[in-house]
Write a protein that holds these residues in place. Structure first.
Motif, mmCIF file in Angstrom:
data_model
loop_
_atom_site.group_PDB
_atom_site.id
_atom_site.type_symbol
_atom_site.label_atom_id
_atom_site.label_comp_id
_atom_site.label_asym_id
_atom_site.label_seq_id
_atom_site.Cartn_x
_atom_site.Cartn_y
_atom_site.Cartn_z
ATOM 1 N N ALA A 275 66.083 133.277 115.158
ATOM 2 C CA ALA A 275 66.012 132.223 114.738
ATOM 3 C C ALA A 275 65.204 131.334 115.866
ATOM 4 N N PRO A 276 65.554 131.727 117.131
ATOM 5 C CA PRO A 276 64.301 130.733 118.191
ATOM 6 C C PRO A 276 63.394 131.373 118.369
ATOM 7 N N SER A 277 63.750 132.844 117.959
ATOM 8 C CA SER A 277 62.003 133.862 117.594
ATOM 9 C C SER A 277 60.986 133.747 117.098
ATOM 10 N N LEU A 278 61.021 133.416 115.609
ATOM 11 C CA LEU A 278 61.303 133.093 114.485
ATOM 12 C C LEU A 278 59.968 131.538 114.968
ATOM 13 N N TYR A 279 60.932 130.395 114.972
ATOM 14 C CA TYR A 279 60.661 129.085 115.561
ATOM 15 C C TYR A 279 59.376 128.793 116.042
ATOM 16 N N GLU A 280 60.049 129.523 117.695
ATOM 17 C CA GLU A 280 58.973 129.451 118.595
ATOM 18 C C GLU A 280 57.504 130.213 117.985
ATOM 19 N N THR A 281 57.471 131.767 117.640
ATOM 20 C CA THR A 281 56.349 132.028 117.385
ATOM 21 C C THR A 281 55.882 131.007 116.621
ATOM 22 N N ALA A 282 55.987 130.221 115.430
ATOM 23 C CA ALA A 282 55.612 129.426 114.040
ATOM 24 C C ALA A 282 54.820 127.859 115.202
ATOM 25 N N LYS A 283 55.268 127.829 116.395
ATOM 26 C CA LYS A 283 55.028 126.889 117.474
ATOM 27 C C LYS A 283 53.956 127.418 117.728
ATOM 28 N N PHE A 284 53.707 128.587 118.148
ATOM 29 C CA PHE A 284 53.000 129.258 119.040
ATOM 30 C C PHE A 284 51.627 129.128 118.213
ATOM 31 N N TYR A 285 52.303 129.450 116.816
ATOM 32 C CA TYR A 285 50.428 129.322 116.178
ATOM 33 C C TYR A 285 50.116 128.529 116.034
ATOM 34 N N GLU A 286 50.854 126.851 115.485
ATOM 35 C CA GLU A 286 50.017 125.611 115.788
ATOM 36 C C GLU A 286 49.679 125.235 116.942
#
Length: 260
Positions: free
Chosen positions: A122-133
């Motif tokens: 959950a934190p991995s996917l969320y932080e990966t999406a934030k990285f992309y943003e």
């Protein structure tokens, strides 16, 4: 577009891998360096919206498949995105769903789809999406250690992403690659006969960047010697790594009787 672990390039770009020429240079610090003169510019492969969607799925797939069956994880990742889409009621990109849902929503979705350990993913996917943003997909030549700051991303995960998205001349040093570099006999007699000149090749995942670079260089040197791209050689080794070595009849009987 669903991620197909047997053909990641087709999944992301709808086309096959690209061959490029290279040459080997000597370096006093790192013994040898395989250099590939041509590299794509940022955005070359990521212009169409369908490619962005597919590449976001692949970026999420990279930490999700670590240590698991890649085909099962690809299917479960599709189910997770469909679950989030149904819950939000909005038409969005994969990362858009991750950010809308937050860690709590992702946790619920991961539990429902059995994607993996929710406390890690959950934190991995969320932080990966934030990285992309904040940074998009990164860029060619980006130090892989930038990605490893994300939860669930190691050097192998970073290189898996960079190799397939940017066609970086790099290596995903999974155990099957390390066994091949170490001269594992299972590859003898195949179209990827292993090298015999490397000593003390690690047998487990490498976490130290300096060590990773040394064996990445060795892999890239083998690419040049065989006139193959890193993607081509990696896939050729992987195909043979999945075939279990044959045992002679005596060994089979020995194990069958419970002596091994």
């Amino acid at each position: 577009m669903k991620i197909n672990p047997d053909d990641l390039q087709q999944s992301i770009f709808g086309s096959g891998i690209e061959r490029r020429d290279g040459e080997i240079h000597m370096d006093t610090d790192r013994e040898l360096v395989a250099q590939f003169p041509y590299k794509p510019e940022l955005g070359r492969y990521l212009s169409a919206s369908v490619e962005v969607d597919a590449t976001q799925r692949f970026m999420a797939f990279c930490p999700s498949c670590a240590g698991k069956n890649s085909h099962q994880q690809a299917t479960k990742l599709d189910e997770l995105i469909a679950f989030l889409s149904a819950n939000t009621g909005e038409d969005d990109t994969p990362f858009g769903y991750f950010l809308r849902s937050g860690i709590d929503g992702l946790t619920e979705a991961i539990k429902a789809t059995k994607l993996g350990k929710w406390s890690l993913l959950a934190p991995s996917l969320y932080e990966t999406a934030k990285f992309y943003e904040e940074r998009g997909f990164g860029q060619p030549d980006l130090d892989p250690r930038v990605y490893t700051k994300l939860p669930g991303w190691g050097l192998k995960t970073a290189r898996l992403f960079q190799m397939h998205v940017f066609h970086e001349p790099c290596a995903v040093l999974d155990t099957y690659i390390l066994k091949w570099l170490g001269g594992d006999e299972r590859f003898n007699g195949t179209n990827v006969t292993p090298p015999k000149n490397y000593k003390d090749v690690p047998t487990q995942s490498i976490s130290k960047w300096e060590t990773y670079q040394r064996w990445e260089d060795a892999f890239l040197a083998e690419c040049v010697r065989r006139n193959m791209s890193p993607l081509e050689l990696d896939k050729a080794i992987w195909v043979h790594a999945r075939i279990k070595p044959k045992q002679d009849k005596t060994q089979e009987l020995w194990e069958g009787k419970g002596y091994a």
